[in-house]
Write an enzyme that holds these catalytic residues in place. Structure first.
Site, short mmCIF file in Angstrom:
data_model
loop_
_atom_site.label_atom_id
_atom_site.label_comp_id
_atom_site.label_asym_id
_atom_site.label_seq_id
_atom_site.Cartn_x
_atom_site.Cartn_y
_atom_site.Cartn_z
CD GLU A 26 -2.83 -1.19 0.00
OE1 GLU A 26 -3.05 -0.13 -0.62
OE2 GLU A 26 -3.29 -2.30 -0.35
CG HIS A 29 -1.22 1.19 -4.33
ND1 HIS A 29 -1.03 0.93 -5.66
CD2 HIS A 29 -1.72 0.03 -3.79
CE1 HIS A 29 -1.39 -0.32 -5.93
NE2 HIS A 29 -1.79 -0.89 -4.80
#
Length: 376
Positions: A26, A29
């Site tokens: 994550e 991202h």
């Protein structure tokens, strides 16, 4: 008391391992979104009830949630964590500039690819550090399993035997066994093993066994009939940083190729689908490794899972990053956005497919645990 120890050995290391890998994914991202000028509303490790949260100076809410089975990076304008739908009706013109939905497909593609990309980079970093500062990883020539009705089985080789030599040639790694067996004349081999403190010698006539070749195709060939253990050893050969990096990239490539080859075999029916495992299997393997008190095995296992997490997320299934990659690639080629209803239908289909796969993997995990508990 024993149940408490099992909880420590299995649950805690599993949560730590999964938490690190989810954070890495994550964060990929997140950091590319920030660089691209996209506002990140929330960054969460886990789902459900929020246990801890903190809002940074740019408005991102960092959260740790109660169910530690994943995480998400939510962008401005997203209706839910998967970023599959958005509600931009209430956004101002200034906010739209920072909303994911209004970015070019090139930016969207870069942000989506960053998650799996960071998983791959993390694995390369682990392998590079291991090779540079500790030494090259080797798989010792220790018998982890003796195949039934094989030459090794008939000769009396046992689990835990360390193979020292074959036909007088020293065996340093498990891979050396196949090489020396293939060169055995008339399929006769002299095998020297160490069992405990004793050194034993066996005269073995190889038998024909069906197994996968280097290309993953089943063929019959003469083999010893032993499988390796999951243990890892480090050689004394330390490598310069640039060579360690090259070895790490090669290792990550091999893990990816092996995984894809195994998947292809399952699709073609050449391999059973019982090898598909899920969260329970990962927790079991993490616990087994933690019980061995080997930080080295834990780090190698983490690198392996990081590669697999990155690879699985690249599969072209809607809901996964790979599904988004397909959508944005089509938009780049077509020079227009896909129809919202088509996207919604594909996301629902992808979610159903992913849910079915998770249920199947969980079923396999339960069967595996049942066999382990009651057939051991």
């Amino acid at each position: 008391m024993e149940s408490i120890f099992n909880m420590v050995y299995y649950i805690v290391p599993f949560i730590v391992l999964l938490g690190i890998l989810v954070f890495v994914h994550e964060f990929g991202h997140f950091i590319i979104a920030r660089i691209s000028g996209v506002e990140v509303s929330a960054f969460s490790i886990g789902f459900g009830k929020v246990l801890w949260s903190k809002t940074d100076k740019k408005g991102t809410v960092w959260k740790i949630s109660a169910v530690p089975l994943g995480g998400y990076c939510q962008f401005l304008g997203d209706e839910e964590a998967s970023s599959s739908t958005s509600d931009t009706s209430k956004l101002t013109d200034e906010q739209k500039k920072r909303a994911f939905s209004f970015q070019s497909p090139y930016k969207k593609l870069a942000i989506v690819l960053a998650g799996p990309g960071f998983n791959y980079l993390f694995a390369i970093l682990i392998y590079t550090c291991l090779f540079a500062f500790l030494g090259k990883i080797t798989f010792p020539p220790i018998v982890g399993e003796v195949m039934e009705n094989s030459a090794a089985y008939e000769a009396g080789l046992e689990k835990g035997d360390r193979i020292l030599s074959i036909n007088g040639v020293a065996i340093d790694e498990f891979a050396d066994i196949a090489r020396e067996v293939a060169m055995a004349a008339d399929y006769k081999t002299k095998v020297e093993v160490k069992r405990g403190k004793d050194v034993l010698n066996f005269d073995i006539v190889l038998t024909e066994i069906e197994a996968d070749n280097a290309n993953g195709v089943k063929e019959k060939r003469h083999m010893l009939g032993v499988k390796s253990v999951s243990e890892i050893e480090i050689s004394d050969e330390k490598t310069p940083l640039y060579k360690a990096f090259a070895y790490a990239v090669e290792e990550v490539y091999e893990v990816t190729a092996t995984t894809l080859r195994g998947l292809a075999q399952m699709i073609k029916g050449d391999r059973g689908s019982d090898d598909i495992g899920g969260i329970i299997r990962i927790a079991e393997m993490t616990g087994d490794i933690s019980k061995s008190h080997s930080i080295l095995n834990f780090m190698v296992f983490m690198a392996l899972l990081s590669v697999n997490l990155g690879l699985i997320n690249l599969f072209p299934i809607p809901v996964l990053d790979g599904g988004h990659v397909v959508f944005y690639t089509i938009e780049i080629i077509a020079r227009r956005e896909l129809n919202a209803k088509v996207k919604d239908y594909l996301f629902k289909t992808g979610f159903a497919l992913l849910l079915a796969l998770m249920i199947f993997a969980t079923y396999n995990d339960i069967v595996h645990l049942f066999n382990r508990w009651f057939n051991s």
